[in-house]
Motif scaffolding. Structure first.
Motif, short mmCIF file in Angstrom:
data_model
loop_
_atom_site.label_atom_id
_atom_site.label_comp_id
_atom_site.label_asym_id
_atom_site.label_seq_id
_atom_site.Cartn_x
_atom_site.Cartn_y
_atom_site.Cartn_z
N LYS A 234 11.03 3.30 5.33
CA LYS A 234 11.21 4.39 4.37
C LYS A 234 10.72 5.68 5.03
CE LYS A 234 9.24 2.06 0.97
NZ LYS A 234 8.29 2.09 -0.14
N ALA B 121 10.29 9.73 4.43
CA ALA B 121 10.26 10.71 3.34
C ALA B 121 10.02 12.13 3.83
CB ALA B 121 9.12 10.34 2.38
N GLU C 168 15.58 4.20 5.58
CA GLU C 168 16.02 4.75 4.29
C GLU C 168 15.42 6.14 4.12
OE1 GLU C 168 14.64 1.84 1.47
OE2 GLU C 168 16.27 0.44 1.95
N PHE D 132 14.48 9.57 2.25
CA PHE D 132 14.15 10.11 0.91
C PHE D 132 13.80 11.59 1.03
CE2 PHE D 132 13.18 5.59 0.71
CZ PHE D 132 13.67 5.21 -0.54
N LEU E 101 9.46 11.06 -2.81
CA LEU E 101 8.28 10.18 -2.73
C LEU E 101 6.98 10.99 -2.75
CD1 LEU E 101 9.52 7.46 -0.18
CD2 LEU E 101 9.83 7.55 -2.65
N LEU F 123 4.38 3.67 2.96
CA LEU F 123 5.47 4.51 3.49
C LEU F 123 5.46 4.32 5.01
CD1 LEU F 123 7.57 6.79 2.93
CD2 LEU F 123 5.73 8.42 3.27
#
Ligand code: EAX
Length: 342
Positions: free
Chosen positions: A43, A45, A76, A78, A83, A98
Motif C-alpha cells: 500500500k 499512500a 496499491e 492511495f 490514508l 502501511l
C-alpha cells in the motif's frame, strides 16, 4: 456374524475413502493459501491529488513493479490523503500497517531531526543544486539515518519552492505579514522560520487545510504552485506572493517491516523502479509548475513577484535560523551543506 463383518468392512472402506477425499481437498486448500501469500501487497499512500506529478509517478512505479515481479508484488496507490496525513502515514510505516509513502522532509524531520537542514530557508538557489545535494553524499547519509526510525529512505522527490498565499492583503515585505494567521507544516524548522518572519504560525496537517482556509481559522498558507492549484486553494485565497522561501523535498519511504519481507531481487526491483519514478516525477513536476501557475492566474489570484530588495528583507529576517540549527545539529553538518550548495 458374516453379515456383520461384511458391514463393518464396508463401513471401514467408506470411512477411508472419505478420509482420503478430505485430506486431498485440504491439501488443495493449503496450496491456494500458499499461492496467495506469495503475492505481497504494497500500500503506497500520499496526500497529493491524483492529477499531480507525484501520483502519476506512483502509478508508474506500481506498473513497473508489477511487470518486473510478474505480479508478485502488488502496489496499491492511495492518493488524496485517503490514508491520512503525513504524520499518520509515517507512523503507519513504522507500525507496518502501511508499506510505502511519499512524505515531506519537513514532517519527516520531527522523527529524524538532521533532515531539518534540507528545509533551511533560501538554501537552494535552483532545482539542480537541490538535486545535486539530495542525490549526493549528504542526501544519502540523511536517508540512511532514517533506518533508526523504522523506515527505509529510497530517494527524494520534488515538492518544490514554497510560496505564500493569503486572503487578506497583498504581501510584498515581512511588514505586510503583521497579524496574519499562517498555517505551517508540522515541523519545528518551519515554525521557527515563520516566527522569525513575525507571524504567529499555526501548525496543521495538510488534510485539514482547505477547510481551515475556507472557515477563516487561518488567513494563509504556503505551498508550491502545483499544490495550491491542485487542491483548489485559489477558491479561498486571493493573493499569492512568489516568496520562494523554502525548497521542499519529499521522501519516498518504505516500511522497514515490509522491506525485511523482500528478497534481494525484489529489493533491487523496487530501488530501480523508485529511481525511474523519481526522475519522471521531477520532470513532470517542472512542467506542472508552469502549467498550474497559469491556472492560478486564470482563477483570479493576484500573483506578486518580489523585487530583489523585497526578497532580501525576507532573507535577512530568517538569518538567525542558520545559527540556531548550526548549534542544534552541529556546525560541521550545516557547514558541509553550505559548501555543497555554493
Ligand atoms: O506535500 O503539508 C504541506 O503543506 C505539504 O507541502 C503538502 O502536503 C505537499
Amino acid at each position: 456374524m458374516k453379515k456383520t463383518k461384511f458391514l463393518s468392512l464396508l463401513l471401514l472402506g467408506m470411512v477411508s475413502i472419505f478420509l482420503v477425499a478430505c485430506s486431498e481437498s485440504s491439501e488443495g486448500g493449503e496450496k491456494n493459501v500458499a499461492q496467495s501469500e506469495e503475492i505481497k501487497v504494497m500500500k503506497f499512500a500520499s496526500i497529493n491529488t491524483s492529477d499531480r506529478s507525484i501520483t502519476l509517478a506512483m502509478n508508474k512505479f506500481a506498473e513497473q513493479v508489477a511487470k518486473e515481479t510478474n505480479g508478485q508484488i502488488k502496489v496499491e496507490v492511495f492518493p488524496d490523503s485517503q490514508l491520512g496525513g503525513e504524520r499518520d502515514n509515517f507512523e503507519g510505516l513504522q507500525l507496518g500497517s502501511l508499506q510505502a509513502s511519499i512524505i515531506s522532509t519537513a514532517v519527516s524531520s520531527s522523527f529524524s531531526p538532521n533532515l531539518s537542514i534540507l528545509d533551511l530557508p533560501f538554501l537552494f538557489k535552483d532545482h539542480q543544486t537541490a538535486y545535486n545535494v539530495l542525490d549526493g553524499e549528504i542526501g544519502k547519509r540523511l536517508l540512511s539515518e532514517m533506518k533508526d526510525q523504522g523506515v527505509i529512505g529510497i530517494n527524494f522527490w520534488e515538492n518544490g519552492y514554497r510560496h505564500l498565499t493569503n486572503n487578506i492583503r497583498e504581501v510584498r515585505t515581512p511588514d505586510d505579514l503583521k497579524g496574519l494567521k499562517i498555517r505551517t507544516m508540522e515541523s519545528p524548522i518551519h515554525l521557527d522560520v515563520w516566527k522569525e518572519l513575525g507571524v504567529q504560525p499555526t501548525p496543521m496537517a495538510f488534510p485539514e487545510l482547505f477547510t481551515a482556509l475556507q472557515q477563516g481559522t487561518v488567513d494563509g498558507q504556503e505551498n508550491p504552485f502545483v499544490v495550491t492549484a491542485t487542491n483548489k486553494f485559489y477558491e479561498v485565497q486571493d493573493y499569492l506572493t512568489v516568496t520562494q522561501h523554502v525548497y521542499g523535498a519529499n521522501i519516498f519511504l518504505v516500511s522497514d517491516k515490509f522491506w525485511q519481507t523482500l528478497s534481494e531481487e525484489e529489493k533491487e526491483i523496487i530501488l530501480k523502479a523508485g529511481e525511474d519514478a523519481k526522475n519522471y516525477q521531477r520532470e513532470i513536476e517542472q512542467q506542472q509548475a508552469a502549467e498550474f501557475l497559469g491556472l492560478l492566474k486564470e482563477n483570479g489570484m493576484k500573483i506578486t513577484e518580489l523585487t530583489d530588495s523585497e526578497q532580501q528583507q525576507f532573507r535577512e529576517k530568517v538569518q538567525p535560523i542558520y545559527e540556531k540549527y548550526s548549534k542544534e545539529l552541529g556546525e560541521e553538518l550545516v557547514g558541509e551543506l553550505l559548501k555543497a550548495v555554493e
